[in-house]
Structures are given as C-alpha cells and as structure tokens.
Design an enzyme around this catalytic site. Sequence first.
Site, mmCIF file in Angstrom:
data_model
loop_
_atom_site.group_PDB
_atom_site.id
_atom_site.type_symbol
_atom_site.label_atom_id
_atom_site.label_comp_id
_atom_site.label_asym_id
_atom_site.label_seq_id
_atom_site.Cartn_x
_atom_site.Cartn_y
_atom_site.Cartn_z
ATOM 1 N N ASP A 279 -8.098 -2.872 -8.604
ATOM 2 C CA ASP A 279 -7.784 -1.826 -7.627
ATOM 3 C C ASP A 279 -8.339 -0.496 -8.130
ATOM 4 O OD1 ASP A 279 -6.628 0.030 -5.923
ATOM 5 O OD2 ASP A 279 -4.700 -1.001 -5.848
ATOM 6 N N CYS B 181 0.858 -1.186 0.000
ATOM 7 C CA CYS B 181 0.000 0.000 0.000
ATOM 8 C C CYS B 181 0.893 1.235 0.000
ATOM 9 C CB CYS B 181 -0.956 -0.076 1.189
ATOM 10 S SG CYS B 181 -2.129 1.271 1.372
ATOM 11 N N HIS C 270 -7.039 -3.844 -4.513
ATOM 12 C CA HIS C 270 -6.086 -3.255 -3.580
ATOM 13 C C HIS C 270 -6.007 -4.125 -2.324
ATOM 14 C CE1 HIS C 270 -3.561 0.079 -2.354
ATOM 15 N NE2 HIS C 270 -4.086 -0.026 -1.146
#
Length: 238
Positions: free
Chosen positions: A174, A118, A206
């Site tokens: 994502d 991330c 994601h």
Amino acid sequence: MQTQTVILSTADGDMPTYEAVPDSAPRGGVIVVQEAFGVTEHIEDVTRRFAAVGYHALAPHLYHRQGAPVLGYDRLEQALPLMGTLTRDSLLADLDAALQRLASVGLPASRVAVVGFCMGGTVAFLAAVERPIGAAVTFYGGGVVESRWKGVPALVELAPHVQAPWLGLYGDQDVSIPVEQVERLREAVADAVVPAELVRYSEAGHGFHCDARPANYHAQSAKDAWQRTLAWLEEHLD
C-alpha cells in the site's frame, strides 16, 4: 436475510442507511463504514456478508449531507473533496445514529462492532476510541501519522485511548500507507488497555479486500482478513 434502506435521523438531516438483517436472532450488530467512494455495491455486499453469518448489519451513508452520492472507483478526484467535508462531530453523529438503530432492536453498543474500509477504517479506529463498542476492525485505514479530518488526531495519537478491542489489517504494498507508518501504529497500540492486534499482508496493497476492484483485490489476503475479522467479532462481542 432481509435487506432495505432505512432512513436514520441526525442533527444534520436524514441519513440513508443500507441494512441487512439475518433471518434468525442476530448474534450481534456490525456497522460497516464506507470507503471514500460512498456506500458502493461492494460495501452493500460486505454488509450482506455479515448478515449471512448472523449479524444485523448497517452501512450508513456518511456523505448524506452532500446528497449521499456513490462514485465509481475511477472517480477518486471527486471522492477526495467529499471525504474532506467530514469532521469528528459529523462522523460521531452518524455512528451514534447507527448505534441507536441497533439499540432499538436490542443490540447495545457492547454487542456492536464497527468495521471500516479505506477511510472507513480510520472511522472504525475513531469509534474504538470514542464509543464503548464491543470491537472494531480497520481495513487499510489511513491518517496514521497525520490528521485526516478536523477534530480527529492521527491514529498514532489516538492509540493510547483505544477502549474497544481493535484489529488492524494492512497491506505491505500500500503506497498510501507505508510499512513504517503501520509499524508505528503497531507500537502505539501495544500498550492499549484492551486487546489490539495488527496484521500485515506482504503481497497486498490498498483496497486488497475489494473484489470489485480487480487491480487492487488480493484473494488470499482478503480471505484471511475476513476470517480474522469474523473470529475477532466472535471473540469480543458479548
């Protein structure tokens, strides 16, 4: 394996860092860079996974200037302001502290990889540009076409300056990092002077590697990405 929290010194104070050390001589070092939620139990688990396959692994608390909070995955509204406090200078200072810790046990930067998830994936890319590390791996790191932090250009702007072998791992589902942006990043690193590879997972979104988030986790993609990560480290760390 031995695990502990060590305190590393930075110009902005002490930084708690989760450390996992293999029982045998380490094959290299890995700096595991946190998600937006801090050094969560999942990040600690990933750090142990690296130690389990022979790496001396560290997970520094990048929010140490704010008291090193760790948030639940349902607390994004609290995580975003914390993430916004980071800067190029603070990130590099914290990376340097972790690199110094590994150097003190005989692991120079050329034998260290930075692997981030991330927001940590963005930090791993920055490390590949700014420091002479052995390798870097980005799991779904944002800031691809827009600057994420003060002093940190968009990844497509940083790409020509990558000096460490870099592997990027992204999910097509994502919504925060559209495929079009991912492909722009692929094009941007194509002329890098070091090996650079980008892999897309058609069914993943994601956070697909995070098995602590059932709604995000995609087992098949996570398994493949982990295997690719280990292969990348084995190939590029001295």
